[in-house]
Design an enzyme around this catalytic site. Structure first.
Site, PDB file in Angstrom:
ATOM      1  N   HIS A 140       0.645  -1.451  -0.127  1.00  0.00           N
ATOM      2  CA  HIS A 140       0.154  -0.282  -0.094  1.00  0.00           C
ATOM      3  C   HIS A 140       1.452   1.100   0.213  1.00  0.00           C
ATOM      4  O   HIS A 140       1.662   1.625   0.418  1.00  0.00           O
ATOM      5  CB  HIS A 140      -0.916  -0.068   1.029  1.00  0.00           C
ATOM      6  CG  HIS A 140      -1.862   1.399   1.287  1.00  0.00           C
ATOM      7  ND1 HIS A 140      -2.090   1.723   2.618  1.00  0.00           N
ATOM      8  CD2 HIS A 140      -2.544   2.250   0.758  1.00  0.00           C
ATOM      9  CE1 HIS A 140      -2.663   2.870   2.474  1.00  0.00           C
ATOM     10  NE2 HIS A 140      -3.000   3.199   1.155  1.00  0.00           N
ATOM     11  N   HIS A 153       0.648  10.516  -2.080  1.00  0.00           N
ATOM     12  CA  HIS A 153      -1.199  10.312  -1.356  1.00  0.00           C
ATOM     13  C   HIS A 153      -1.282  11.868  -0.439  1.00  0.00           C
ATOM     14  O   HIS A 153      -2.236  12.160  -0.525  1.00  0.00           O
ATOM     15  CB  HIS A 153      -0.421   9.026  -0.069  1.00  0.00           C
ATOM     16  CG  HIS A 153      -1.561   9.128   0.268  1.00  0.00           C
ATOM     17  ND1 HIS A 153      -2.325   9.873   1.317  1.00  0.00           N
ATOM     18  CD2 HIS A 153      -2.784   7.729  -0.117  1.00  0.00           C
ATOM     19  CE1 HIS A 153      -3.765   8.830   1.366  1.00  0.00           C
ATOM     20  NE2 HIS A 153      -3.501   8.130   1.332  1.00  0.00           N
TER      21      HIS A 153
END
Length: 274
Positions: free
Chosen positions: A5, A41
């Protein structure tokens, strides 16, 4: 499939592969005009993770091309799936089509190199919300217009916003997509999540003749107990900050004979028939 991830820095690719991942997820950040700029992110993100690692998107693709090309010195044979987490929720929905064009062209130029690359990973386009479905239309239009429609065989679709599954099916019908569909269900590792929607997705996957879900994965799992729960339900994949923990769970007696790591020979678009 064990999906590492938030693998947004180039140096993190080997880090997550060394922990046992055979797939990686990275975030694509766009400018206001829908042009893909960086893998990033941003804050907030998962508990215990640094949210600010980044790379230039095209440079990231250049590196990952080498990592997934047979006979390249950088080849990591285990890496078979790339999940592009498209941060379309940060731009206007009116720019989704432009974003789809741009990502398709950058993959053509930097990953597939318009037929000159042997990079072989499958690509999963993670769309946050169904309202951004024009991204998918643009992506496919661009491959067709550029003369590389055959790359569609390597590309799957996944809506990640935990929306109503029938609503997702309706959008896929509008787009004429009846195959190569994954379905994610999950929440940031900071919070707990029930299994109601996950079970519904798995039930639809296993319904004969239902073509709108081929694979189901749970995210973002860090606790072994939740990994075990998901495996018992029959997920095809797990996204985790800790691939090594997933590996350990898979080796446990309960799971060792039921699951194995996917390889390049496993088609990610086919339903598993156990």
């Amino acid at each position: 499939w064990i999906m590492g991830h938030m693998v947004n820095a180039i140096e993190q690719v080997d880090e997550f592969l060394n922990l046992g991942a055979n797939a990686i997820e990275f975030d694509i950040d766009f400018d206001k005009d829908g042009i893909a700029q960086i893998t990033h992110h941003g804050i907030p993100c998962d508990c215990g993770r640094k949210c600010t690692k980044k790379a230039i998107f095209t440079e990231y693709l250049d590196n990952i091309r080498q990592v997934t090309t047979p006979d390249d010195p950088k080849l990591r044979e285990q890496l078979v799936l790339l999940a592009l987490d498209l941060k379309l929720q940060r731009i206007s929905s009116a720019k989704a089509y432009r974003a789809g064009e741009d990502v398709a062209k950058k993959l053509l130029d930097h990953y597939w190199q318009r037929g000159n690359s042997r990079a072989r990973a499958y690509i999963l386009l993670n769309i946050p919300l169904v309202e951004d479905y024009e991204f998918i239309r643009a992506f496919k239009d661009t491959l067709k217009n550029e003369g590389y429609e055959s790359y569609n065989d390597k590309v799957g679709i996944n809506f990640t916003g935990n929306e109503d599954l029938d609503k997702i099916r309706d959008v896929l019908e509008i787009l004429g997509i009846h195959k190569q569909v994954w379905q994610a269900d999950g929440i940031t590792s900071c919070f707990a999540r029930g299994t109601e929607r996950l079970k519904e997705a798995l039930e639809k996957r296993d319904t004969p003749g239902y073509s709108y879900i081929n694979k189901v994965y749970a995210w973002t799992l860090v606790r072994k107990s939740i990994m075990r729960r998901s495996l018992r339900l029959g997920v095809d994949g797990v996204m985790s900050n800790n691939p090594d923990r997933v590996i350990k769970v898979l080796k446990e007696k309960e799971f060792a004979d039921k699951f194995r790591l996917a390889t390049y020979n496993d088609n990610p678009w086919e339903k598993f028939r156990g």
